[in-house]
Write a protein that holds these residues in place. Structure first.
Motif, PDB file in Angstrom:
ATOM      1  N   GLY A  20       0.863  -1.177   0.000  1.00 53.84           N
ATOM      2  CA  GLY A  20       0.000   0.000   0.000  1.00 53.84           C
ATOM      3  C   GLY A  20       0.895   1.220   0.000  1.00 53.84           C
ATOM      4  N   ARG A  21       0.402   2.327  -0.494  1.00 56.54           N
ATOM      5  CA  ARG A  21       1.205   3.554  -0.613  1.00 56.54           C
ATOM      6  C   ARG A  21       1.332   4.302   0.714  1.00 56.54           C
ATOM      7  N   GLY A  22       0.221   4.307   1.430  1.00 55.96           N
ATOM      8  CA  GLY A  22       0.227   5.036   2.684  1.00 55.96           C
ATOM      9  C   GLY A  22      -0.710   4.380   3.672  1.00 55.96           C
ATOM     10  N   ALA A  31       4.131   6.876   5.203  1.00 62.08           N
ATOM     11  CA  ALA A  31       4.488   6.426   3.861  1.00 62.08           C
ATOM     12  C   ALA A  31       4.921   4.976   4.047  1.00 62.08           C
ATOM     13  N   ARG A  33       6.777   1.662   2.724  1.00 54.56           N
ATOM     14  CA  ARG A  33       7.763   1.168   1.745  1.00 54.56           C
ATOM     15  C   ARG A  33       8.004  -0.314   1.978  1.00 54.56           C
TER      16      ARG A  33
END
Ligand SMILES: [Zn+2]
Length: 250
Positions: A20-22, A31, A33
């Protein structure tokens, strides 16, 4: 070395494995990663205050959320610490009545017309010759550096036998954001600002750097050495972490 400002903070933990991005949990936004090289989850508070959650590939959102919830207290503590570190002490004005620190005490500035040296501490005042005003900051730094060299050398002499070291000597200079460091050839380096700290705190800075002559890193053995020389070092260390930042700004 002894640095009052930490650039980033990290916290790692073991965990099992979807991207997921965020991720937002209550008022915290991360954020996210994912990295295949990673085996554990980790939260990082970046220098700009951004929160980064690093995780191995395939960790579910539920698992990420649980991890964040478990670490919430740590995150809020780090964010509060960062706010405190970014609070800048105001720059000094070289006008009569302004207070300047010396070994933890504030002394008011008095401008005088005639005096044998540009700057001196006399009768509880910093007396600065009026014509020296354009270079006031330099005069203060020189004054502090001279006092720091003498005072810190004397403290080093107090501790060197007990802490089983034989340093080459003491050098005082602008060390940027560090209070002290120990360099090549067993020289001990201190920031001239160390002389603005209360005596017992500056003394802790001395003991900390001396201990580095034995142990270069902050290992348990390092802290044990500090504690043996200064049993109440933890209180002094906490004071420095909390108030050291206020000492800046001449
Ligand atoms: Zn250190």
């Amino acid at each position: 070395m002894l640095a009052p400002v930490k650039s980033t903070a990290t916290l790692a933990d073991l965990a099992a494995s979807t991207p997921g991005r965020g991720l937002t949990v209550d008022d915290l936004h991360f954020a996210v990663r994912h990295s295949s090289r990673r085996k554990t989850m980790q939260i990082t508070v970046e220098r700009n205050g951004e929160l980064v959650l690093s995780a191995p590939p395939g960790v579910s959102t539920t698992r990420l959320r649980e991890f964040v919830l478990a670490k919430r207290f740590w995150i809020y503590t780090k964010l509060a610490e960062r706010d405190r570190l970014q609070r800048h002490a105001p720059r000094k004005q070289f006008v009569g009545g302004e207070g300047f620190l010396y070994l933890g005490r504030s002394y008011r500035l008095k401008l005088v017309d005639d005096q044998d040296v540009p700057l001196k501490l006399a009768s509880g005042r910093f007396c600065l010759r009026r014509e020296a005003l354009p270079a006031a900051r330099d005069h203060f730094i020189r004054w502090y550096a001279e006092r720091a060299r003498a005072w810190l050398s004397s403290r080093v002499a107090d501790y060197e036998t007990r802490m089983e070291v034989n340093p080459a000597g003491v050098k005082v200079q602008d060390l940027g954001y560090r209070w002290g460091s120990c360099g090549k050839g067993d020289w001990l380096y201190f920031h001239w600002k160390a002389i603005l700290l209360p005596a017992r705190i500056a003394e802790y800075v001395v003991v900390h750097e001396i201990a580095h002559l034995h142990e270069p890193h902050h290992t348990p053995a390092f802290w044990l050495r500090v504690e043996r020389a200064m049993p109440d070092y933890a209180q002094r260390k906490d004071w420095l972490a909390e108030h050291g930042i206020d000492v800046e700004g001449i």
